[in-house]
Design a protein around this motif. Sequence first.
Motif, PDB file in Angstrom:
ATOM      1  N   ALA A 110       2.627  -0.120   4.101  1.00 19.25           N
ATOM      2  CA  ALA A 110       2.361   1.199   3.532  1.00 19.25           C
ATOM      3  C   ALA A 110       3.613   2.060   3.686  1.00 19.25           C
ATOM      4  O   ALA A 110       3.797   2.711   4.718  1.00 19.25           O
ATOM      5  N   GLN A 152      -5.494  -1.992   0.901  1.00 23.04           N
ATOM      6  CA  GLN A 152      -5.733  -2.283   2.313  1.00 23.04           C
ATOM      7  C   GLN A 152      -7.037  -3.061   2.505  1.00 23.04           C
ATOM      8  O   GLN A 152      -7.093  -4.007   3.290  1.00 23.04           O
ATOM      9  N   SER A 205       0.860  -1.168   0.000  1.00 24.68           N
ATOM     10  CA  SER A 205       0.000   0.000   0.000  1.00 24.68           C
ATOM     11  C   SER A 205       0.903   1.227   0.000  1.00 24.68           C
ATOM     12  O   SER A 205       1.999   1.199  -0.566  1.00 24.68           O
ATOM     13  N   VAL A 211      -1.991  -3.469   8.526  1.00 29.52           N
ATOM     14  CA  VAL A 211      -1.336  -2.503   7.644  1.00 29.52           C
ATOM     15  C   VAL A 211      -0.206  -1.857   8.442  1.00 29.52           C
ATOM     16  O   VAL A 211      -0.452  -1.191   9.449  1.00 29.52           O
ATOM     17  N   THR A 247      -6.462  -6.597   1.302  1.00 33.06           N
ATOM     18  CA  THR A 247      -5.639  -7.324   2.279  1.00 33.06           C
ATOM     19  C   THR A 247      -6.485  -7.852   3.430  1.00 33.06           C
ATOM     20  O   THR A 247      -6.386  -9.035   3.818  1.00 33.06           O
ATOM     21  N   LYS A 248      -7.322  -7.004   3.988  1.00 24.70           N
ATOM     22  CA  LYS A 248      -8.140  -7.399   5.140  1.00 24.70           C
ATOM     23  C   LYS A 248      -9.145  -8.492   4.760  1.00 24.70           C
ATOM     24  O   LYS A 248      -9.421  -9.397   5.549  1.00 24.70           O
ATOM     25  N   ALA A 265      -0.420  -5.896   4.781  1.00 27.06           N
ATOM     26  CA  ALA A 265      -0.017  -4.838   3.855  1.00 27.06           C
ATOM     27  C   ALA A 265       1.076  -3.975   4.475  1.00 27.06           C
ATOM     28  O   ALA A 265       1.115  -3.777   5.691  1.00 27.06           O
TER      29      ALA A 265
END
Length: 249
Positions: A179, A158, A137, A240, A161-162, A177
């Motif tokens: 970031a 994101q 991300s 994340v 990913t979740k 993820a």
Amino acid sequence: MTRTAIVTGAARGIGAATALRLAADGYAVAVLDLDEAQCADTVTAITEAGGRAIAVGANVADAEAVESAVARVAAELGAPTILVNNAGILRDNLLFKMTDDDWDAVMNVHLRGAFLMSRAVQTHQVKAGWGRIVNLSSTSALGNRGQANYAAAKAGMQGLTKTLAIELGRYGVTANAIAPGFIATDMTRATAERMGISFEDFLAGAAKEIPVGRPGYPEDVAAAASFFCSEGASFTSGQVLYVAGGPRA
């Protein structure tokens, strides 16, 4: 048993550093990028250090190309159970100047690419009862002027990913993820050139806004990916991690 990883966008920058780090961690690595020839340096660096790697050319936004690439990796290196979705492009512009193609190109490489790659690799992960997915991300997911397309794609990463973490967790697969904030890469160098300033001045200016007082480097992101792909991260999923030198103001 040596696990096999695929890193997309691995010809240079964050992808190359991540491929090198995962190889150092003991995984066989498929170095995937749009142009297979561009992957040669990364593959050579891995093999010269004693690792196993192959170069794979594929457009991650093309479903058939993705299926073929993953099948090739499985045949040549072993079933891939680690996937790092790093491939990405920039088409920055203010909203009123942004073209349809600017929007679609960024969405296709980042989001569609991550979806297609994850769908193809999860088959091998579920069969193995073990897997790791790491999606790239960005701090731009929080909003960034001139990046409506990129920010939307990185926020979408994101959410993807979740959801992957929820759906695949029962099969021993984690999804997380990373970031990154400001990372010194060819992509940021191109941004500096577009802005008409030297890369050194660009880095120095960025460092002043970062709490730890320096820009990030690809190896910083690779270290986070290494953790997420490890055995020790089996209870960490759907997260994340901002690798940005401090919280965003």
